[in-house]
Design an enzyme around this catalytic site. Structure first.
Site, mmCIF file in Angstrom:
data_model
loop_
_atom_site.group_PDB
_atom_site.id
_atom_site.type_symbol
_atom_site.label_atom_id
_atom_site.label_comp_id
_atom_site.label_asym_id
_atom_site.label_seq_id
_atom_site.Cartn_x
_atom_site.Cartn_y
_atom_site.Cartn_z
ATOM 1 N N ASP A 94 66.363 33.207 -104.243
ATOM 2 C CA ASP A 94 66.341 34.448 -103.476
ATOM 3 C C ASP A 94 66.555 35.641 -104.399
ATOM 4 O O ASP A 94 67.656 35.864 -104.894
ATOM 5 C CB ASP A 94 67.450 34.388 -102.430
ATOM 6 C CG ASP A 94 67.474 35.600 -101.518
ATOM 7 O OD1 ASP A 94 66.633 36.497 -101.696
ATOM 8 O OD2 ASP A 94 68.334 35.642 -100.629
ATOM 9 N N ASP A 311 59.051 41.785 -104.120
ATOM 10 C CA ASP A 311 59.857 40.816 -103.372
ATOM 11 C C ASP A 311 59.158 39.470 -103.298
ATOM 12 O O ASP A 311 58.218 39.281 -102.530
ATOM 13 C CB ASP A 311 60.118 41.347 -101.956
ATOM 14 C CG ASP A 311 60.772 40.293 -101.081
ATOM 15 O OD1 ASP A 311 61.515 39.452 -101.623
ATOM 16 O OD2 ASP A 311 60.534 40.301 -99.866
#
Length: 487
Positions: A94, A311
């Site tokens: 992440d 992202d």
């Protein structure tokens, strides 16, 4: 004698560089699990709602997903070893959140099984001889990046609560314990390494985190905050403040995650926007077939609700409306003589009789410092099936109203990405992520997956130069002593 000499030389190598550590990345969902585009958008929107919370002091949570075909969704997760004796945990990669956390044995409302084909594990502080609870007076408990989520219990135990915009959340307490990994100093030099880190022990989960279809043991945060593993290790000089990834674009997924710097001569760099919780870049313009689109650069200006974010936890890519409309118009104008434009479920699509690479133009995203990201057709289009003997390709970029442009896996795949936090910049270069990669010996401490790390002969020659002379003398004497014993 020769075996002992090789052992000592190997030990010298371990001491002379900061080592690399293998962390294999795996696909979370089977390739035959087809997902509709609307489901992908819905998932991304949930993730973005959490990300937007970060602009007002919340904590951001992006799990890394990767697939060249967005209809075959794949999360990326890795195995980490924690505690003494070490236990293995599967955690999502992440880049949007900071801390590493795993599920505790005392967790309530947490998944008991996973649809990913993995056995879930629970961390037990009582079963680890090296585990230590973090007190409220510990500096890590008062980290400015986590202060809004950090709490103190009546027993002086540092705890946390993360509540996300999509309604999911986790709470628990911080633990200090050992993180284990394999040190890699080339293709055949391997040694065991470990480091003491602070991570979260989750005692409660809610919302999306409770779903069994994609349940894992926790999340491995690669964010910019003080409590990320990168920040903890680099602040003690154990690792550099840089990490890299290369996500495979083929249907098998996978790729390479490196806590260190991947070297590639074609990498271009653009500065990160400072004082931002995410990996914000300054997007200045977009060109189709070399022609700049009529977009006001102000729509990309970074603010509390605008900007451009890299992202790897977002499946698709998202453009603000002021940029999206000119983009689609330019693509349609470039290909209309050769394809049939159509609309599918509200998305602009094209019926293509041949290869998209023969018809569709290159797209250039132009960033500050003259760094451009060239996108091939497969990096802004997604294949959506067949119709009347032609392949339907749809625009993979989604229109957003919030003002935030998000570059997800659709455009990040098949590229090396280097997050150089020390120099506050991000670099990228097109690359076949199924190949081995070269890493900087000065960046090192490289977490890699299915790929390989290469270390050149010239790098190996540098190893002995880094060892203190007195230590070399001691080892030489040891070698002479052992040799004498065998005479």
């Amino acid at each position: 004698m020769r075996a002992l000499s090789l052992l000592i030389l190997g030990f010298l190598a371990v001491l002379s560089v900061v080592c690399s550590a293998i962390i294999p990345l795996e696909r979370a969902f089977p390739l035959n699990k087809r997902v509709e585009l609307s489901q992908l958008v819905a998932r991304d929107q949930l993730r973005h709602s959490r990300m937007l919370q970060g602009f007002v002091g919340g904590v951001v949570d992006f799990s890394v997903q990767g697939s060249s075909d967005p209809y075959l969704v794949g999360l990326y997760f890795t195995k980490v070893k924690l505690g003494s004796p070490p236990r293995e945990f599967n955690v999502q990669i992440d880049t949007g959140s900071d801390i590493l956390w795993v599920t505790c044995t005392s967790c309530t409302d947490c998944p008991q099984s996973s649809g990913l084909g993995i056995q879930l594990s629970l961390f037990d502080t009582a079963s680890s001889s090296s585990a230590r609870l973090v007190s409220c007076s510990d500096p890590m408990c008062s980290s400015e990046f986590q202060s809004t989520a950090t709490q103190c219990s009546q027993s002086n135990q540092c705890s946390y609560t993360f509540q996300y915009g999509d309604g999911s959340g986790t709470s628990g307490y911080y633990v200090s314990d050992m993180l284990y990994f394999d040190a890699v100093l080339g293709q055949s030099w391997i040694a065991n390494s470990s480091a003491l880190i602070v991570f979260g022990c989750s005692t409660y989960q809610s919302g999306d985190l409770t779903k069994t279809d994609k349940a894992v043991d926790g999340i491995f945060g690669f964010g910019r905050g003080d409590l990320s593993v990168i920040s903890q290790l680099s602040s003690r000089g154990i690792t550099p403040r840089v990490f890299s990834h290369c996500l495979k674009g083929d249907g098998n997924g996978g790729g390479i995650m490196v806590l260190g710097e991947i070297l590639e001569p074609n990498i271009v760099y653009s500065p990160l926007v400072t004082s931002q919780p995410h990996y914000n870049l300054i997007l200045q313009s977009i060109a189709v077939n070399g022609q700049l689109l009529p977009i006001d650069p102000a729509v990309f200006t970074t603010s509390s609700n605008r900007g451009t974010i890299v992202d790897s936890g977002t499946t698709l890519a998202y453009l603000v409306q002021e940029a999206y409309d000119p983009f689609v118009s330019a693509i349609t104008a470039a290909v209309s003589p050769s394809v049939t434009p159509t609309i599918s479920k509200g998305n602009p699509c094209y019926l293509v009789p041949t290869s998209v690479n023969e018809i569709f133009p290159l797209v250039s995203l132009n960033f500050a410092a003259g760094a451009s990201m060239m996108l091939k057709p497969e990096e802004y289009l997604i294949r959506s099936g067949f119709y009347n003997g032609a392949t339907m390709w749809c625009i993979g970029f989604q229109k957003v109203q919030t003002g935030i442009t998000i570059l997800g896996d659709l455009v990040l795949k098949d590229k090396i990405f280097v997050y150089d936090l020390a120099r506050q910049r991000i670099g990228w270069a097109n690359y076949d992520c199924s190949l081995s990669v070269n890493v900087s010996i000065t960046s090192s401490k490289d977490f890699i997956n299915e790929g390989q790390v290469s270390v050149s002969n010239s790098t190996r020659e540098m190893l002995l130069k880094l060892i203190p002379l007195s230590f070399i003398t001691l080892l030489i004497q040891l070698l002479e002593f052992v040799e004498f014993q065998f005479l």
